[in-house]
Motif scaffolding. Structure first.
Motif, PDB file in Angstrom:
ATOM      1  N   GLU A  34       0.932  -1.186   0.100  1.00 53.12           N
ATOM      2  CA  GLU A  34      -0.139   0.009  -0.059  1.00 53.12           C
ATOM      3  C   GLU A  34       0.948   1.167  -0.003  1.00 53.12           C
ATOM      4  O   GLU A  34       1.374   1.755   0.958  1.00 53.12           O
ATOM      5  CB  GLU A  34      -0.843   0.056   1.117  1.00 53.12           C
ATOM      6  CG  GLU A  34      -2.124  -1.006   1.165  1.00 53.12           C
ATOM      7  CD  GLU A  34      -3.177  -0.797   2.079  1.00 53.12           C
ATOM      8  OE1 GLU A  34      -3.129   0.335   2.775  1.00 53.12           O
ATOM      9  OE2 GLU A  34      -4.269  -1.321   2.023  1.00 53.12           O
ATOM     10  N   LYS A  42       1.572   4.994  -0.665  1.00 52.09           N
ATOM     11  CA  LYS A  42       1.017   6.153  -0.417  1.00 52.09           C
ATOM     12  C   LYS A  42       1.454   7.554  -1.063  1.00 52.09           C
ATOM     13  O   LYS A  42       0.442   8.388  -1.233  1.00 52.09           O
ATOM     14  CB  LYS A  42       0.507   6.509   1.079  1.00 52.09           C
ATOM     15  CG  LYS A  42      -0.561   5.218   1.583  1.00 52.09           C
ATOM     16  CD  LYS A  42      -0.743   5.427   3.100  1.00 52.09           C
ATOM     17  CE  LYS A  42      -1.612   3.989   3.335  1.00 52.09           C
ATOM     18  NZ  LYS A  42      -1.581   3.892   4.787  1.00 52.09           N
ATOM     19  N   PRO A  56      -9.087   4.913  -1.999  1.00 55.36           N
ATOM     20  CA  PRO A  56      -8.821   4.607  -0.652  1.00 55.36           C
ATOM     21  C   PRO A  56      -8.246   3.430  -0.216  1.00 55.36           C
ATOM     22  O   PRO A  56      -8.535   2.392  -0.843  1.00 55.36           O
ATOM     23  CB  PRO A  56     -10.508   4.810  -0.324  1.00 55.36           C
ATOM     24  CG  PRO A  56     -11.128   5.414  -1.284  1.00 55.36           C
ATOM     25  CD  PRO A  56     -10.157   4.917  -2.789  1.00 55.36           C
ATOM     26  N   SER A  57      -7.443   3.438   0.883  1.00 62.36           N
ATOM     27  CA  SER A  57      -6.824   2.206   1.359  1.00 62.36           C
ATOM     28  C   SER A  57      -7.751   1.645   2.432  1.00 62.36           C
ATOM     29  O   SER A  57      -8.664   2.219   2.809  1.00 62.36           O
ATOM     30  CB  SER A  57      -5.507   2.423   1.570  1.00 62.36           C
ATOM     31  OG  SER A  57      -5.442   3.425   2.904  1.00 62.36           O
ATOM     32  N   LYS A  58      -7.254   0.500   3.040  1.00 62.90           N
ATOM     33  CA  LYS A  58      -7.892   0.098   4.080  1.00 62.90           C
ATOM     34  C   LYS A  58      -8.356   1.092   5.357  1.00 62.90           C
ATOM     35  O   LYS A  58      -9.286   1.059   6.072  1.00 62.90           O
ATOM     36  CB  LYS A  58      -7.253  -1.261   4.458  1.00 62.90           C
ATOM     37  CG  LYS A  58      -7.419  -2.335   3.539  1.00 62.90           C
ATOM     38  CD  LYS A  58      -6.750  -3.465   3.979  1.00 62.90           C
ATOM     39  CE  LYS A  58      -6.461  -4.786   2.790  1.00 62.90           C
ATOM     40  NZ  LYS A  58      -5.663  -5.783   3.157  1.00 62.90           N
ATOM     41  N   ASP A  59      -7.140   1.696   5.705  1.00 64.11           N
ATOM     42  CA  ASP A  59      -7.326   2.628   6.639  1.00 64.11           C
ATOM     43  C   ASP A  59      -8.044   3.993   6.482  1.00 64.11           C
ATOM     44  O   ASP A  59      -8.012   4.867   7.124  1.00 64.11           O
ATOM     45  CB  ASP A  59      -5.838   2.932   7.284  1.00 64.11           C
ATOM     46  CG  ASP A  59      -4.810   3.727   6.567  1.00 64.11           C
ATOM     47  OD1 ASP A  59      -5.333   4.042   5.289  1.00 64.11           O
ATOM     48  OD2 ASP A  59      -3.683   3.736   6.752  1.00 64.11           O
ATOM     49  N   GLY A  60      -8.632   4.166   5.161  1.00 69.68           N
ATOM     50  CA  GLY A  60      -9.035   5.361   4.779  1.00 69.68           C
ATOM     51  C   GLY A  60      -8.310   6.496   4.077  1.00 69.68           C
ATOM     52  O   GLY A  60      -8.873   7.089   3.642  1.00 69.68           O
ATOM     53  N   SER A  61      -6.843   6.238   4.148  1.00 67.27           N
ATOM     54  CA  SER A  61      -6.139   7.229   3.396  1.00 67.27           C
ATOM     55  C   SER A  61      -6.031   7.073   2.062  1.00 67.27           C
ATOM     56  O   SER A  61      -6.715   5.724   1.654  1.00 67.27           O
ATOM     57  CB  SER A  61      -4.753   7.302   4.025  1.00 67.27           C
ATOM     58  OG  SER A  61      -4.018   6.155   4.062  1.00 67.27           O
ATOM     59  N   LEU A  62      -5.235   7.613   1.302  1.00 69.74           N
ATOM     60  CA  LEU A  62      -5.140   7.129  -0.437  1.00 69.74           C
ATOM     61  C   LEU A  62      -3.870   6.589  -0.464  1.00 69.74           C
ATOM     62  O   LEU A  62      -2.904   6.747   0.025  1.00 69.74           O
ATOM     63  CB  LEU A  62      -5.395   8.606  -1.044  1.00 69.74           C
ATOM     64  CG  LEU A  62      -6.689   9.434  -0.957  1.00 69.74           C
ATOM     65  CD1 LEU A  62      -6.534  10.436  -1.712  1.00 69.74           C
ATOM     66  CD2 LEU A  62      -7.700   8.394  -1.685  1.00 69.74           C
ATOM     67  N   LYS A  63      -3.952   5.575  -1.469  1.00 69.97           N
ATOM     68  CA  LYS A  63      -2.816   4.807  -1.909  1.00 69.97           C
ATOM     69  C   LYS A  63      -2.734   4.651  -3.488  1.00 69.97           C
ATOM     70  O   LYS A  63      -4.106   4.851  -4.117  1.00 69.97           O
ATOM     71  CB  LYS A  63      -2.849   3.311  -1.256  1.00 69.97           C
ATOM     72  CG  LYS A  63      -4.001   2.462  -2.088  1.00 69.97           C
ATOM     73  CD  LYS A  63      -4.032   1.076  -1.677  1.00 69.97           C
ATOM     74  CE  LYS A  63      -4.942   0.373  -2.314  1.00 69.97           C
ATOM     75  NZ  LYS A  63      -4.935  -0.946  -2.209  1.00 69.97           N
TER      76      LYS A  63
END
Length: 150
Positions: free
Chosen positions: A18, A20, A54-61
């Motif tokens: 992932e 970012k 969106p990544s799993k934690d909500g940030s962008l990847k």
């Protein structure tokens, strides 16, 4: 290292991690034995058509456009199941009738899709109009959209 090999390495890293930021990608490339500048990374990202999702934690990847196309298709499939009232072709136009308040979300989905023959969309409260380049393309586009109902 040749450009093609570098692009393959970046593709592999994006698939496995992932990532970012460009800085993170640069660090992983460095660990892989590649010394590249930020400008090269930026050009490679554009060439690979990487996008941020969106990544799993909500940030962008970083991800591949193919993944985004799949997400858009799934959103359209669900939207049609939940809010589509009807659809018809009139000359250069595909008219999509929706439940009140849903036309703009249909338009946004169609605008984000690359559909041959589509010139643009106009939406109201419960109607989305796809403007096509020819009447035949309007028929073809409606047939493609019909596939999302199955």
């Amino acid at each position: 290292m040749k450009k093609e090999m570098r692009l393959q390495t970046i593709s592999k890293l994006i698939s496995e991690h992932e990532i970012k930021t460009q800085e993170e990608l640069g660090q992983l490339l460095h660990v892989s034995g590649l010394q590249v500048t930020q400008a090269t990374i930026s050009r490679d990202i554009r060439e690979l058509k990487l996008i941020k999702v969106p990544s799993k934690d909500g940030s962008l990847k970083y991800s591949f456009q193919i993944d985004q196309d799949h997400l858009i298709s799934e959103k359209l499939r669900h939207k049609m199941k939940d809010a589509l009232v009807g659809m018809e072709v009139i000359n250069y136009f595909v008219i999509i009738k929706t439940l009140p308040g849903h036309a703009h979300s249909f338009g946004a989905l169609f605008d984000s899709m690359e559909i041959d023959g589509k010139a643009g969309t106009i939406c109201g409260n419960d109607t989305c109009l796809i403007i096509c380049r020819t009447p035949d393309e309007a028929t073809s586009i409606k047939q493609k959209i019909d596939l999302y109902q199955k």
